[in-house]
Design an enzyme around this catalytic site. Sequence first.
Site, short mmCIF file in Angstrom:
data_model
loop_
_atom_site.label_atom_id
_atom_site.label_comp_id
_atom_site.label_asym_id
_atom_site.label_seq_id
_atom_site.Cartn_x
_atom_site.Cartn_y
_atom_site.Cartn_z
N ALA A 73 -153.38 -48.68 44.72
CA ALA A 73 -151.91 -48.51 44.75
C ALA A 73 -151.23 -49.54 45.64
CB ALA A 73 -151.57 -47.10 45.24
N SER A 97 -150.31 -52.02 56.45
CA SER A 97 -149.27 -51.62 57.41
C SER A 97 -149.86 -50.64 58.41
CB SER A 97 -148.09 -50.98 56.69
OG SER A 97 -147.35 -50.19 57.59
N GLU A 98 -149.86 -51.06 59.68
CA GLU A 98 -150.46 -50.24 60.73
C GLU A 98 -149.76 -48.88 60.85
OE1 GLU A 98 -151.70 -51.02 65.36
OE2 GLU A 98 -149.69 -51.57 64.71
N SER A 135 -140.35 -45.73 48.69
CA SER A 135 -139.66 -46.67 49.58
C SER A 135 -138.98 -47.73 48.72
CB SER A 135 -140.68 -47.33 50.51
OG SER A 135 -141.56 -48.12 49.77
N ARG A 168 -129.24 -58.33 40.11
CA ARG A 168 -129.89 -59.22 41.07
C ARG A 168 -130.95 -60.07 40.37
NH1 ARG A 168 -131.74 -54.75 45.27
NH2 ARG A 168 -132.55 -53.92 43.32
N ASN A 225 -139.53 -46.11 37.54
CA ASN A 225 -139.18 -45.99 38.95
C ASN A 225 -139.57 -44.61 39.48
OD1 ASN A 225 -137.89 -48.28 37.99
ND2 ASN A 225 -136.25 -48.10 39.48
N VAL A 226 -139.97 -44.58 40.72
CA VAL A 226 -140.40 -43.32 41.34
C VAL A 226 -139.32 -42.88 42.32
CG1 VAL A 226 -142.16 -42.22 42.73
CG2 VAL A 226 -142.82 -43.88 40.99
N GLY A 252 -137.43 -41.51 45.28
CA GLY A 252 -137.77 -41.22 46.67
C GLY A 252 -138.83 -42.14 47.23
N LYS A 288 -142.24 -52.67 34.59
CA LYS A 288 -141.71 -54.05 34.73
C LYS A 288 -142.72 -55.09 34.25
CE LYS A 288 -138.59 -52.68 38.42
NZ LYS A 288 -138.76 -51.25 38.14
#
Length: 415
Positions: free
Chosen positions: A222, A174-175, A309, A397, A304-305, A307, A268
């Site tokens: 990561a 991701s630029e 994204s 979901r 889960n972390v 905060g 997961k």
Amino acid sequence: TRVLIIGAGDAGEKILREIIENYTLNYKVVGFIDDDARKQGQTIHGIPILGTLERLPAIVKRANIQQILIAVPSATGDQIRRIVEVCQKSNTPYKILPGIGELINGRVSVKLLRDINYEDLLGRSPVQLDTKGIRNYLDGKTVLITGCGGSIGSELCRQVMKYQPRKLILLDLSESSLFHIQMEMQDANYGHLCKAVLGRVQNEDLMNHVFEKYKPDVVFHAAAFKHVPMLEKNPWEAVFNNIIGSRVLMETAIRHHVERFVVVSTDKAVRPSSVMGASKRVTELIMQCQQGNGTKLMAVRFGNVVGSSGSVIPFFRQQIEKGGPVTVTHPEVNRFFMTIPEASQMILQAGMMGEGGEIFILRMGTPVKILDMARDLIRLSGKEPDVDIKIVFTGLRDGEKLYEELITVGEGIVP
């Protein structure tokens, strides 16, 4: 402003001293609150300790308190939760000093006081890092971080820099993410140590070029796609990015005699019910197949972390700001949670401990019900759940489980 400080320890004393010495702060400390029975009736710099937490609402009323400052950086999440509940009952604005983990260099200052956030209610006692051992394998080394612009990747960059690496290679597809972390490193005066590479880990030619040019000693991998429902609908991308990308990177690292390689995995991957989980489990297995080639490879698995994204918390906050409703998939759904710094520190610790082939798992404490989390967040924003803000259940979901596990029976776990 008439102020009451919760916590008559070192942090509370430093805050008081700063208020006394800095008249521009416009605070007048009336007293302290502390649960330690031995401190009752004593004074700090002439300011009395007025009572314990349960007496706070009465003290606030009697002393006409206009602001409460919470100065207990070593408190657990449960203790903070209790303090917040009492403060809310007293109808008085309150601010908190960040926890030990966030107090860089242990500095305490009035400037650091901020509003409570959800991470404060989660806080486990801080992980005791073997900083000496971590320094031993990072000091003077060239470190490559893939997915460096993500929430974990960018925190890894900040943490790694504390251990004086020779060079940091920033790699992201991701630029904008790459640009942001590069600018942050420059602002922190680390720009001269950083090299930014825009590209995908699946690109074998690019990876070969990067490893030949920069010769990394340590790799923290990561980079991954991680949104469960998104990858259910686009399974090839999970395979291409998570499995093939990881394999290309590991094989390149081994060819170039990298010392240590840490794969970031997830809970997961345990008995996976989703494409995302399965792709991470396959990555763990590939990592374990690559042993014995001179590079020490290991994985770190966590929940889960908070905060990060796509984390549920920023999403809930947006819903609360709009006035609700807050959407929860199922009343019983729960998850293990940890903070971004915690996750990143654990990755560094694993890199030090690994002899090759291990999967490291943090003792995650008790899982948190997502419904309870939604209610806590609504209360923290000063509203009442189910009264001011409605909670709506939308159904699990694709690929989602009711609960996650960190280990499978028979995985041979050791402390």
